[in-house]
Motif scaffolding. Structure first.
Motif, mmCIF file in Angstrom:
data_model
loop_
_atom_site.group_PDB
_atom_site.id
_atom_site.type_symbol
_atom_site.label_atom_id
_atom_site.label_comp_id
_atom_site.label_asym_id
_atom_site.label_seq_id
_atom_site.Cartn_x
_atom_site.Cartn_y
_atom_site.Cartn_z
ATOM 1 N N LYS A 1 2.102 1.568 -3.740
ATOM 2 C CA LYS A 1 0.833 1.509 -4.929
ATOM 3 C C LYS A 1 0.725 3.177 -5.590
ATOM 4 O O LYS A 1 0.999 4.016 -4.959
ATOM 5 C CB LYS A 1 -0.294 1.404 -4.335
ATOM 6 N N ASP B 1 0.792 -1.181 0.090
ATOM 7 C CA ASP B 1 -0.156 -0.088 -0.091
ATOM 8 C C ASP B 1 0.577 0.946 0.154
ATOM 9 O O ASP B 1 0.548 2.063 -0.465
ATOM 10 C CB ASP B 1 -0.375 -0.269 0.789
ATOM 11 N N SER B 2 2.211 1.429 0.777
ATOM 12 C CA SER B 2 2.970 2.339 0.509
ATOM 13 C C SER B 2 3.232 2.893 -0.660
ATOM 14 O O SER B 2 3.877 3.662 -0.556
ATOM 15 C CB SER B 2 3.776 2.336 1.905
#
Length: 128
Positions: free
Chosen positions: A65, A62-63
């Motif tokens: 994307k 997520d960090s």
């Protein structure tokens, strides 16, 4: 045996870009998947991105994307990680890892113990 060599790291200002390469040599290369991980000082190794042998499936933490892009060129036995919009918190040693045999499990992709071979890493430093 598979040997993995990362390159492309360096010092860049926040907002800049780098392109990391993971070149493989040996009998075979990542017939299942290849992943990129990173480890900052005092922190655990964390998954960044991964790509299947065919390139048909990718994974991103997520960090990263929307900022990082993983790709591969099987003819060159190389996997790439394009790093854009870099932040100081992206500073770490970046490692590539190869899963040679077995079955692809998307849920295992972020798990460093799933992989069979590792490179030595390349340093990425992002200054503010």
């Amino acid at each position: 045996q598979v040997q993995l060599v990362e390159s492309g790291g360096g010092l860049v200002q926040a907002g800049g870009s780098l392109r990391l390469s993971c070149a493989a040599s040996g009998r075979t290369f990542s017939r299942v998947a290849t992943g990129w991980f990173r480890q900052a000082p005092g922190k655990e190794r964390e998954s960044v991105a991964a790509i299947t042998w065919s390139g048909g499936s990718t994974y991103y933490a997520d960090s990263v994307k929307g900022r990082f892009t993983i790709s591969r060129d099987n003819a060159k036995n190389t996997v790439y990680l394009q790093l854009n919009s870099l932040k100081p918190e992206d500073t770490a040693v970046y490692y590539c890892a190869a899963k040679i045999s077995g079955i692809y499990y998307y849920a295992r992709v972020p798990d460093p113990t799933w992989y069979d071979y590792w490179g030595q890493g390349t340093q990425v430093t992002v200054s503010s």
